[in-house]
Design an enzyme around this catalytic site. Sequence first.
Site, PDB file in Angstrom:
ATOM      1  N   SER A  72       0.768  -1.124  -0.161  1.00 28.58           N
ATOM      2  CA  SER A  72       0.047  -0.088   0.233  1.00 28.58           C
ATOM      3  C   SER A  72       0.807   1.289   0.131  1.00 28.58           C
ATOM      4  CB  SER A  72      -0.946   0.025   1.426  1.00 28.58           C
ATOM      5  OG  SER A  72      -1.652  -1.180   1.093  1.00 28.58           O
ATOM      6  N   HIS A 234       9.307   3.637  -3.481  1.00 30.86           N
ATOM      7  CA  HIS A 234       9.484   3.540  -2.076  1.00 30.86           C
ATOM      8  C   HIS A 234      10.301   4.622  -1.386  1.00 30.86           C
ATOM      9  CE1 HIS A 234       8.399  -0.367  -4.055  1.00 30.86           C
ATOM     10  NE2 HIS A 234       7.508  -0.303  -3.290  1.00 30.86           N
ATOM     11  N   CYS A 412      -1.095  55.146  -2.442  1.00 31.92           N
ATOM     12  CA  CYS A 412      -2.455  55.683  -2.885  1.00 31.92           C
ATOM     13  C   CYS A 412      -2.442  57.257  -3.645  1.00 31.92           C
ATOM     14  CB  CYS A 412      -3.110  56.148  -1.662  1.00 31.92           C
ATOM     15  SG  CYS A 412      -4.633  56.840  -1.654  1.00 31.92           S
ATOM     16  N   THR A 498     -12.915  53.653   4.369  1.00 34.79           N
ATOM     17  CA  THR A 498     -12.723  53.699   2.865  1.00 34.79           C
ATOM     18  C   THR A 498     -13.290  54.898   2.266  1.00 34.79           C
ATOM     19  OG1 THR A 498     -14.650  52.631   2.270  1.00 34.79           O
ATOM     20  CG2 THR A 498     -12.977  51.371   2.928  1.00 34.79           C
ATOM     21  N   GLY A 555      -7.829  57.391   0.854  1.00 31.31           N
ATOM     22  CA  GLY A 555      -8.571  57.175  -0.286  1.00 31.31           C
ATOM     23  C   GLY A 555      -9.995  58.341  -0.148  1.00 31.31           C
TER      24      GLY A 555
END
Length: 570
Positions: A72, A234, A412, A498, A555
Amino acid sequence: AAMAIEQTTRRKKMVVAKKFLNKAEEAVEEMVQGAVMFERGLTRIADLHVLARSDYASKSSSHVAIISGGGSGHEPAHAGFVGDGMLTAAVLGGVFASPSASAVLSAILAVAGKPGCLLIVKNYTGDRLNFGIALEKAKAAGIPCEMVIVGDDCALEEKGVTGRRGIAGTIFVHKTAGAAAAAGKSLAEVSAAARAAVAATGSMGIAMSPCNLPGASTTDRLSGSQIEIGMGIHGEPGAKTQEIVACDAMVETMIAAILDKPGYLKVPKGSEVGVLINNLGAASTMEMTVVARASIKILEARGLKPSRMLVGPYCTALDMLGVSISIIALDASLTAALDAPTKAPSWGNLYNLSTPPNPAGPMPAMPAESIVTGNGSKDDKIAAMIAKGTAALAAKEPELTDWDKIAGDGDCGYTMKRGAEKVLADLPKYSTGDGFALLHALADSVSASMGGTSGALLEIALRAAAGAYKEGKGYGGALAAGVDAMMFYGNGQPGMRTMLDALLPMKEAILAGGDIKAAAAAATKGAEATKTMLALAGRANYVNEEAYKGVPDPGAMAVAYFFTGLAEGA
């Protein structure tokens, strides 16, 4: 004493690999339980780690059974390939450990009948021995059985008796044998088809990190920028380690190992090939797709025709970050076998590359009737207001920048100045007497110059304002529509510190019947109020509130400065 200290230090550094498992020793059992819970095409044989197709009992007397398996940790191999058109059953050992001979024999006894059984075994000593013991016992019990050994790994030079390792190319063998069995062919014919696939297949892998076993400590075997060429499934050592190179170079290395080594796979130019791009466990879809691209280009440059391709996890190594490539030289029968239908859940999408890729479509363009050109009319008062507003905004760049350095990323002021200067430069071209065209022209200038979140929000507001103006709502109604659009698309609300904290008071002033001076005053008052607001949007949201206490939102202040300038120009 020094040795004891060193051993203690080493133990302290050991970190057990993180897994979505309960107990490492119960992982295989719980995986088997889980598989039959959601996959209705599978059934379990007794309490063994053997998964068979759910209809095996109805097929044992008429079709050759195909059984494979191994340790497995390679999922979806092997149980993911159990289904009509591929395997009849898969026998699962422990993690990276061969299943017992008794488990293999039980699988044979359960699913094989008079037509017989083919065992497909990857070339590892434990698998060969345990599958071999089961085969001999089954033959003694009267069940016709044959075994095909897969050794497709091209990473290492052959020496001694161990031979080449079996890796992901085994999936091609499963599919070829499964197609032959589904077609009702005899055991001899099914075995011959499987051996033909083995002879036509070669594989090679590269890993950037080894795998981590459940319950075991992590490994730093490949540190920094090292990769390992030919690491086994493996985690066994490969051919060599080296510094990482570009994807195309790694793919070239893998393909060269498969096609250029003496005694390995030889494919004449002009031949069609099938390709499996196998995820060894932790490669991303992006990486897999880039590897697939490189494989196609390199094979074509070698004069070969990749006509079939599989891309995805087929034979993994737990969480190994790596990729292997398997190539099968195709003829008509092998191509037909790959194309044959199967219900195996993990076979996935076999891509047919026989036709050229679809060409790129043309660059889309806005319909001619939707392009806003304006009627050329001029309104000197409007033009003067815009000139005054943009000049006022551009002049405030230094303080906007300083405020944004405190509570943002510092861009900004520069962003607003670029937008203002672009509008001022484009102003002579605007149809200032055509409000609909003017607002779209302003949006175009903003789009071309500002970028970032602020630019996108202002463009959205201007586009929405233009639509409202066209509906006859005038500049006041257009402004209100623009602010509403900014709120909707930007997901902003008043009080979040904002631009909206200046725009919303201005909107209310206009809707209450105020003129541009009243609107500018409301915008200024709103912007000043952001000095005491907690940032709940934008990059300022990540800044400690103590850092920007008493500092207005740049802003919002930019909005106030622009509309104050507009008012002065009115």
